[in-house]
Design a protein around this motif. Structure first.
Motif, mmCIF file in Angstrom:
data_model
loop_
_atom_site.group_PDB
_atom_site.id
_atom_site.type_symbol
_atom_site.label_atom_id
_atom_site.label_comp_id
_atom_site.label_asym_id
_atom_site.label_seq_id
_atom_site.Cartn_x
_atom_site.Cartn_y
_atom_site.Cartn_z
ATOM 1 N N ASP A 110 20.079 -97.541 -1.761
ATOM 2 C CA ASP A 110 18.960 -97.013 -0.975
ATOM 3 C C ASP A 110 19.272 -96.938 0.516
ATOM 4 N N ILE A 111 20.287 -97.687 0.977
ATOM 5 C CA ILE A 111 20.565 -97.696 2.419
ATOM 6 C C ILE A 111 21.275 -96.412 2.855
ATOM 7 N N TYR A 112 21.853 -95.678 1.895
ATOM 8 C CA TYR A 112 22.535 -94.429 2.232
ATOM 9 C C TYR A 112 21.682 -93.235 1.802
ATOM 10 N N PRO A 113 21.752 -92.133 2.544
ATOM 11 C CA PRO A 113 21.009 -90.928 2.148
ATOM 12 C C PRO A 113 21.403 -90.502 0.736
ATOM 13 N N LYS A 114 20.413 -90.118 -0.038
ATOM 14 C CA LYS A 114 20.666 -89.734 -1.429
ATOM 15 C C LYS A 114 21.657 -88.576 -1.520
ATOM 16 N N GLU A 115 21.607 -87.696 -0.513
ATOM 17 C CA GLU A 115 22.495 -86.529 -0.527
ATOM 18 C C GLU A 115 23.978 -86.924 -0.466
ATOM 19 N N LEU A 116 24.254 -88.164 -0.022
ATOM 20 C CA LEU A 116 25.640 -88.594 0.137
ATOM 21 C C LEU A 116 26.113 -89.517 -0.978
ATOM 22 N N HIS A 117 25.233 -89.827 -1.929
ATOM 23 C CA HIS A 117 25.655 -90.695 -3.027
ATOM 24 C C HIS A 117 26.823 -90.053 -3.784
ATOM 25 N N GLY A 118 27.881 -90.851 -4.005
ATOM 26 C CA GLY A 118 29.043 -90.346 -4.734
ATOM 27 C C GLY A 118 29.981 -89.501 -3.900
ATOM 28 N N VAL A 119 29.743 -89.418 -2.589
ATOM 29 C CA VAL A 119 30.604 -88.621 -1.707
ATOM 30 C C VAL A 119 31.744 -89.492 -1.183
ATOM 31 N N ASP A 120 32.945 -88.936 -1.171
ATOM 32 C CA ASP A 120 34.100 -89.607 -0.576
ATOM 33 C C ASP A 120 33.955 -89.493 0.941
ATOM 34 N N LEU A 121 33.377 -90.515 1.565
ATOM 35 C CA LEU A 121 33.075 -90.456 2.992
ATOM 36 C C LEU A 121 34.338 -90.332 3.838
ATOM 37 N N ALA A 122 35.362 -91.131 3.495
ATOM 38 C CA ALA A 122 36.611 -91.072 4.268
ATOM 39 C C ALA A 122 37.261 -89.707 4.132
ATOM 40 N N GLY A 123 37.316 -89.192 2.905
ATOM 41 C CA GLY A 123 37.933 -87.895 2.677
ATOM 42 C C GLY A 123 37.150 -86.758 3.302
ATOM 43 N N THR A 124 35.882 -86.995 3.585
ATOM 44 C CA THR A 124 35.049 -85.958 4.191
ATOM 45 C C THR A 124 35.252 -85.894 5.697
ATOM 46 N N VAL A 125 35.049 -87.018 6.377
ATOM 47 C CA VAL A 125 35.049 -86.993 7.841
ATOM 48 C C VAL A 125 36.454 -86.921 8.433
ATOM 49 N N TYR A 126 37.448 -87.434 7.701
ATOM 50 C CA TYR A 126 38.815 -87.348 8.205
ATOM 51 C C TYR A 126 39.529 -86.155 7.579
ATOM 52 N N ASP A 127 38.900 -85.010 7.709
ATOM 53 C CA ASP A 127 39.414 -83.746 7.187
ATOM 54 C C ASP A 127 39.189 -82.691 8.261
ATOM 55 N N MET A 128 40.221 -81.892 8.564
ATOM 56 C CA MET A 128 40.106 -80.902 9.625
ATOM 57 C C MET A 128 38.976 -79.909 9.377
ATOM 58 N N LYS A 129 38.708 -79.595 8.131
ATOM 59 C CA LYS A 129 37.648 -78.620 7.842
ATOM 60 C C LYS A 129 36.284 -79.171 8.254
ATOM 61 N N TRP A 130 36.081 -80.474 8.071
ATOM 62 C CA TRP A 130 34.815 -81.082 8.496
ATOM 63 C C TRP A 130 34.712 -81.033 10.012
ATOM 64 N N TRP A 131 35.810 -81.323 10.691
ATOM 65 C CA TRP A 131 35.820 -81.291 12.163
ATOM 66 C C TRP A 131 35.521 -79.875 12.660
ATOM 67 N N GLN A 132 36.155 -78.876 12.048
ATOM 68 C CA GLN A 132 35.931 -77.502 12.485
ATOM 69 C C GLN A 132 34.480 -77.055 12.270
ATOM 70 N N ARG A 133 33.883 -77.490 11.144
ATOM 71 C CA ARG A 133 32.533 -77.031 10.820
ATOM 72 C C ARG A 133 31.453 -77.761 11.617
ATOM 73 N N HIS A 134 31.641 -79.059 11.842
ATOM 74 C CA HIS A 134 30.540 -79.867 12.379
ATOM 75 C C HIS A 134 30.770 -80.439 13.780
ATOM 76 N N VAL A 135 32.011 -80.480 14.266
ATOM 77 C CA VAL A 135 32.267 -81.198 15.516
ATOM 78 C C VAL A 135 32.899 -80.306 16.584
ATOM 79 N N LYS A 136 33.689 -79.350 16.174
ATOM 80 C CA LYS A 136 34.398 -78.506 17.135
ATOM 81 C C LYS A 136 33.420 -77.836 18.093
ATOM 82 N N GLN A 137 33.772 -77.922 19.394
ATOM 83 C CA GLN A 137 32.964 -77.347 20.474
ATOM 84 C C GLN A 137 31.563 -77.952 20.521
ATOM 85 N N ARG A 138 31.438 -79.199 20.093
ATOM 86 C CA ARG A 138 30.164 -79.942 20.182
ATOM 87 C C ARG A 138 30.440 -81.251 20.887
ATOM 88 N N PRO A 139 30.559 -81.255 22.222
ATOM 89 C CA PRO A 139 30.911 -82.470 22.963
ATOM 90 C C PRO A 139 29.941 -83.623 22.736
#
Length: 429
Positions: A110-139
C-alpha cells in the motif's frame, strides 16, 4: 579513488550524451545502440522462483525488505513521472539513498502507488529512454532527483559500467581473474554506479557468448579489454602464472653453476609458497603456492593433460614431469655426481652420509665458508649413503628397461659396488 571513479563515469556519460541527439533515436535503435540494461517488457513471462530468491537474497544483503514477486515484471517508462518520483522518494525514505539493487521490483504494498506494483524500478529510472521522456530539458526534475542522490553515472550503456568494474577489480586484486559468481559490493572502493553489478557473470558471458562484442563496436571493445588485461582463457592464464613462478624460482632459489641443469630436474618443496613482500619475487606471484602446484602437475597432470606442448615448455624451464621413481633416481644421480666430483671421481659413500647444508653465522661470525657451496638446496638433508646401499643390496632403481643405462651412469661416476669393510673416516662434504 572514489573521486577518480566519479570523474571517469561522468566523462563517459557526458561524451555519450554529446554524441547523440533526440532526433537520431528511435526506441528500438536507441536500445540497441545504448546497450542499456535489459528490461523485461509487458509480454514477458512471470519470474521464476530462482530469480525471486536471488533478488530476495540481494535485498537481505542490504537490509532491504524482501521483494514480493507477484505477477509480471513491467517496465515503467510510460508511467507518469509523478508516480515514479513518489516511488523513488519512498525508497529514499526507507533506505537513505537511490542505489537501487539491479532488477529491484516494486512490491504489491500500500505504500507504493498501485500503478507501479510489479515494476522494475531500477530498470526504469536508470534507462536512457526514461531520462529522455521524463527528465531531459526539465531542470526542475533534475534538481529534484539530485536532492534524492540520483546516481547519474549509472545512466549510461552497461558496457561502460562493465569496463569500469573491470578496471577497479584489476586495481584491487591485481588481475582480472574474476570468479563467475562475483558481484560488486556496496563499498566505496568501487564506483557507486557499479554497485550490485554481477561482474563475474558479465565476464563469463563475454568469454562464452561474446556478449557486448557484436556489431560495429566489436573490435574496438576487444581492444579495450586487451588493454586492461582481460583474461580470455583462464586455463591458459593459470598455466602462464605457473611458468612465471617456476622461472622465478629457478633464478632466485636454485644454485647455479653446479651441474644442476645438466641433470635436468627442478624439485620444489611441496610446502613452498612464494614469500609475500619479498621484492626479489614479482609482486603478481606473491603468496603463490608453487610447491602445491608442482605436486598437482606431477601427480594429477594439472595444466598439461592433453597439452603436450605445455609439457615441453616446462621441460625447457627445467621442470620435468616424471613418475616418482624417476624423480628419486634423478636426486640420487645428482647427489652422486657432486660427491664424485668432490672426491676425485670416486663414489664410495659412507652409509651415514647425508648431504650437508651450507655453513651458517654464529654471533655475526661466519663458521666455515659459504662460497661456491656445491650442494643445491633441494638436496640438503638427502641420505645419499643409505640410497646407494639400497642400490647395492636391493637393486633399487635398477629394474626395468632403464636398468642398464642407470648402471652405466653409476659406473661413470666411479661407483664402488663392493666397498671395503671396517671403520673409515667421516666425510664432511
Amino acid at each position: 579513488m572514489g573521486r577518480q571513479h566519479r570523474q571517469l563515469s561522468l566523462v563517459l556519460l557526458l561524451l555519450f550524451l554529446a554524441s547523440e541527439t533526440a532526433e537520431s533515436f528511435s526506441a528500438t535503435a536507441a536500445a540497441k545502440h545504448l546497450q542499456c540494461p535489459r528490461i523485461i517488457d509487458d509480454s514477458s513471462f512471470a519470474l521464476a522462483a530462482v530469480q525471486s530468491t536471488e533478488i530476495e537474497e540481494k535485498s537481505k544483503s542490504r537490509k532491504l525488505s524482501p521483494v514480493i514477486m507477484i505477477g509480471k515484471v513491467r517496465k515503467g517508462i510510460e508511467i507518469p513521472y509523478s508516480f515514479t518520483i513518489q516511488a523513488l522518494k519512498l525508497y529514499h525514505e526507507n533506505h537513505g539513498d537511490l542505489i537501487l539493487p539491479r532488477r529491484y521490483v516494486i512490491p504489491e504494498s500500500d505504500i507504493y502507488p498501485k500503478e507501479l506494483h510489479g515494476v522494475d524500478l531500477a530498470g526504469t529510472v536508470y534507462d536512457m529512454k526514461w531520462w529522455q521522456r521524463h527528465v531531459k530539458q526539465r531542470p526542475d526534475r533534475v534538481t529534484e532527483l539530485n536532492s534524492l542522490g540520483f546516481v547519474w553515472e549509472r545512466l549510461q550503456p552497461e558496457w561502460n559500467l562493465v569496463l569500469e568494474g573491470l578496471l577497479t577489480y584489476g586495481t584491487i586484486y591485481g588481475n582480472l581473474l574474476v570468479p563467475s559468481k562475483f558481484v560488486i559490493t556496496y563499498d566505496t572502493k568501487w564506483p557507486k554506479a557499479t554497485w550490485g553489478l554481477a561482474l563475474g557473470n558479465c565476464v563469463h558471458r563475454i568469454r562464452t557468448r561474446g556478449e557486448y562484442l557484436q556489431g560495429g563496436n566489436a573490435w574496438s571493445r576487444r581492444d579495450q579489454l586487451d588493454s586492461v588485461g582481460f583474461i580470455w582463457c583462464t586455463r591458459e592464464y593459470k598455466f602462464e602464472v605457473f611458468c612465471r613462478a617456476l622461472r622465478s624460482y629457478s633464478q632466485i632459489v636454485e644454485v647455479k653453476g653446479n651441474g644442476y641443469n645438466t641433470v635436468g630436474v627442478m624439485k620444489v618443496p611441496s610446502s613452498f609458497v612464494i614469500p609475500t613482500g619479498d621484492t626479489k619475487w614479482p609482486k603478481e606471484i606473491w603468496g603463490y603456492k608453487l610447491g602445491e602446484k608442482c605436486t598437482a602437475v606431477r601427480q594429477k597432470q594439472l595444466y598439461v593433460k592433453g597439452h603436450p606442448g605445455r609439457a615441453r615448455t616446462l621441460a625447457e624451464i627445467g621442470f620435468h614431469i616424471a613418475g616418482n621413481d624417476n624423480l628419486r633416481w634423478l636426486e640420487v644421480v645428482h647427489a652422486s655426481a657432486v660427491y664424485s666430483q668432490l672426491h676425485g671421481r670416486k663414489l664410495d659413500v659412507p652409509l651415514t652420509f647425508v648431504v650437508p647444508a651450507p655453513p651458517h653465522r654464529v654471533d655475526d661470525r661466519v663458521v666455515g665458508s659459504d662460497e661456491a657451496w656445491p650442494w643445491p638446496e633441494y638436496l640438503w638433508g638427502f641420505p645419499l649413503g643409505q640410497r646407494l646401499k639400497d642400490i647395492r643390496l636391493n637393486g633399487n632403481y635398477l629394474k626395468g628397461k632403464e636398468a642398464d643405462e642407470r648402471r652405466s651412469q653409476l659406473n661413470a661416476l666411479g661407483f664402488v659396488w663392493s666397498p671395503k669393510r671396517g671403520r673409515r673416516k667421516k666425510t664432511t662434504m
